[in-house]
Write a protein that holds these residues in place. Structure first.
Motif, mmCIF file in Angstrom:
data_model
loop_
_atom_site.group_PDB
_atom_site.id
_atom_site.type_symbol
_atom_site.label_atom_id
_atom_site.label_comp_id
_atom_site.label_asym_id
_atom_site.label_seq_id
_atom_site.Cartn_x
_atom_site.Cartn_y
_atom_site.Cartn_z
ATOM 1 N N LEU A 1 0.843 -1.192 0.000
ATOM 2 C CA LEU A 1 0.000 0.000 0.000
ATOM 3 C C LEU A 1 0.880 1.245 0.000
ATOM 4 O O LEU A 1 1.836 1.340 0.769
ATOM 5 C CB LEU A 1 -0.890 -0.003 1.245
ATOM 6 N N ILE A 2 0.529 2.195 -0.866
ATOM 7 C CA ILE A 2 1.246 3.470 -0.940
ATOM 8 C C ILE A 2 0.231 4.587 -0.757
ATOM 9 O O ILE A 2 -0.723 4.702 -1.537
ATOM 10 C CB ILE A 2 1.968 3.627 -2.292
ATOM 11 N N LEU A 3 0.420 5.393 0.263
ATOM 12 C CA LEU A 3 -0.488 6.494 0.569
ATOM 13 C C LEU A 3 0.233 7.818 0.362
ATOM 14 O O LEU A 3 1.280 8.059 0.971
ATOM 15 C CB LEU A 3 -0.979 6.398 2.019
ATOM 16 N N ILE A 4 -0.324 8.668 -0.488
ATOM 17 C CA ILE A 4 0.225 10.007 -0.715
ATOM 18 C C ILE A 4 -0.727 11.015 -0.099
ATOM 19 O O ILE A 4 -1.888 11.116 -0.507
ATOM 20 C CB ILE A 4 0.418 10.284 -2.213
ATOM 21 N N GLU A 5 -0.265 11.728 0.903
ATOM 22 C CA GLU A 5 -1.087 12.724 1.592
ATOM 23 C C GLU A 5 -2.417 12.112 2.050
ATOM 24 O O GLU A 5 -3.496 12.657 1.806
ATOM 25 C CB GLU A 5 -1.334 13.937 0.698
ATOM 26 N N ALA A 6 -2.315 10.965 2.714
ATOM 27 C CA ALA A 6 -3.501 10.260 3.201
ATOM 28 C C ALA A 6 -3.088 9.354 4.346
ATOM 29 O O ALA A 6 -1.911 8.963 4.451
ATOM 30 C CB ALA A 6 -4.160 9.452 2.095
ATOM 31 N N LEU A 7 -4.057 9.002 5.178
ATOM 32 C CA LEU A 7 -3.755 8.113 6.301
ATOM 33 C C LEU A 7 -4.888 7.132 6.573
ATOM 34 O O LEU A 7 -4.697 5.923 6.518
ATOM 35 C CB LEU A 7 -3.466 8.938 7.565
ATOM 36 N N SER A 8 -6.081 7.640 6.886
ATOM 37 C CA SER A 8 -7.173 6.783 7.337
ATOM 38 C C SER A 8 -8.498 7.471 7.041
ATOM 39 O O SER A 8 -8.519 8.641 6.633
ATOM 40 C CB SER A 8 -7.055 6.561 8.850
ATOM 41 N N PRO A 9 -9.616 6.782 7.268
ATOM 42 C CA PRO A 9 -10.915 7.465 7.164
ATOM 43 C C PRO A 9 -10.962 8.677 8.094
ATOM 44 O O PRO A 9 -10.364 8.672 9.177
ATOM 45 C CB PRO A 9 -11.913 6.387 7.599
ATOM 46 N N LEU A 10 -11.685 9.712 7.673
ATOM 47 C CA LEU A 10 -11.846 10.896 8.509
ATOM 48 C C LEU A 10 -12.746 10.564 9.692
ATOM 49 O O LEU A 10 -13.612 9.701 9.610
ATOM 50 C CB LEU A 10 -12.449 12.040 7.689
ATOM 51 N N TYR A 11 -12.535 11.268 10.786
ATOM 52 C CA TYR A 11 -13.350 11.028 11.978
ATOM 53 C C TYR A 11 -13.624 12.354 12.682
ATOM 54 O O TYR A 11 -12.971 13.368 12.438
ATOM 55 C CB TYR A 11 -12.653 10.053 12.936
ATOM 56 N N GLU A 12 -14.598 12.346 13.544
ATOM 57 C CA GLU A 12 -14.937 13.528 14.323
ATOM 58 C C GLU A 12 -15.651 13.097 15.605
ATOM 59 O O GLU A 12 -15.994 11.918 15.771
ATOM 60 C CB GLU A 12 -15.817 14.491 13.530
ATOM 61 N N LYS A 13 -15.891 14.021 16.513
ATOM 62 C CA LYS A 13 -16.528 13.714 17.785
ATOM 63 C C LYS A 13 -17.958 13.208 17.559
ATOM 64 O O LYS A 13 -18.677 13.692 16.694
ATOM 65 C CB LYS A 13 -16.548 14.944 18.675
ATOM 66 N N GLU A 14 -18.353 12.254 18.418
ATOM 67 C CA GLU A 14 -19.699 11.693 18.312
ATOM 68 C C GLU A 14 -20.771 12.773 18.465
ATOM 69 O O GLU A 14 -21.854 12.676 17.882
ATOM 70 C CB GLU A 14 -19.915 10.621 19.387
#
Length: 297
Positions: free
Chosen positions: A127-140
């Motif tokens: 896997l190669i990620l360019i300017e990316a990491l994981s799904p976005l998340y926020e407070k419940e």
């Protein structure tokens, strides 16, 4: 099926639920990299990389609603999880001799690829990620307001969709608008914008699905993303731009905790450094894919 392209490197792939278009660079005797573009970009965003990664065949798709790919049917709100199904169906559709040795994802494409490989590590080698990491998340606590905002925006879209086509006298107007909005070099804006537009009698207009600009109705909480990404098994290279998203660089400690086999590179460039600094990005990718003994950075 086999992947054959015309002189313009254009191909189409019929999935069970939708038809995708793509660009294919390189010959079939070379290992395949599957390239996934970012939000409101398209396959041509990987053109600069294709000119440097000569040891590989690159298949760069247009996500649904982007480039020349079909739009999702109906007018319902879109959600990022749909892209996981697209990716899974695509991998199943590729012939055995053209299964990718790696998935390369930029921005949104990287978000999809990281989530997919976290859930299905046996389906992807690298896997190669360019300017990316994981799904976005926020407070419940933001869930209710997000859902309300999403539905309100969708209702406005439904009410105005008959008159929401912005027509420009020529493509340069749209190119300059994107340049001012994102600060992406004009040359790269031209490459991306041209594939996302179509000619009409009075000029040009966007062919992209307008729903792409609407907020998602749901975003995961950190605990959900953490549970998904924990103990990520696929060998991964993350490339960050020195002038890219600061939030990504600040999340590197989290990335080191999530990924069991991780290599990190920070290179000159902005969020689209795979276009503006294609030579160095390609060198890092080639080194990563040819190195069988990668170690955690």
């Amino acid at each position: 099926m086999s992947l054959f392209c015309d002189q313009a490197n254009e191909i189409s792939i019929q999935l069970p639920h939708i038809k995708l278009t793509a660009k294919l660079w390189g010959t079939q005797d070379k290992p395949l990299i599957l390239a996934l573009h970012g939000w409101l970009d398209n396959a041509d965003s990987f053109l600069p990389l294709s000119q440097h990664l000569s040891n590989y065949q690159i298949l760069a798709i247009d996500w649904p609603g982007h480039g020349f790919s079909e739009h999702r049917p109906g007018h319902y709100p879109l959600h990022w999880i749909d892209y996981l199904y697209d990716l899974d169906a695509l991998l199943l559709a590729l012939p055995e001799h053209q299964q990718p040795v790696a998935i390369l994802g930029h921005s949104m494409g990287g978000i999809i690829a990281s989530a997919y490989t976290a859930a299905f590590p046996n389906k992807v080698d690298k896997l190669i990620l360019i300017e990316a990491l994981s799904p976005l998340y926020e407070k419940e606590s933001k869930a209710k307001q997000r859902l309300n905002n999403s539905f309100e925006a969708h209702q406005r879209y439904l009410q105005s969709k008959q008159n929401d086509t912005n027509v420009y006298r020529d493509i340069s107007v749209a190119v300059n608008a994107r340049h001012k909005l994102t600060a992406l070099d004009v040359a790269w804006c031209e490459i991306i914008t041209e594939r996302n537009m179509k000619k009409v009698d009075s000029g040009v207009c966007w062919r992209s699905d307008p729903r792409l600009k609407l907020d998602s109705p749901l975003r995961q909480a950190y605990s959900q993303v953490d549970a998904l990404m924990h103990a990520h098994e696929v060998e991964t290279l993350i490339i960050c731009g020195q002038q890219g998203f600061s939030q990504l660089r600040s999340a590197i400690p989290t990335a080191k905790r999530w990924f069991n086999r991780l290599e990190l590179k920070e290179l000159a460039g902005d969020h689209h450094l795979h276009m503006g600094n294609a030579a160095e990005v390609s060198f890092a990718i080639d080194h990563f894919l040819s190195d069988k003994d990668n170690k955690r950075d």
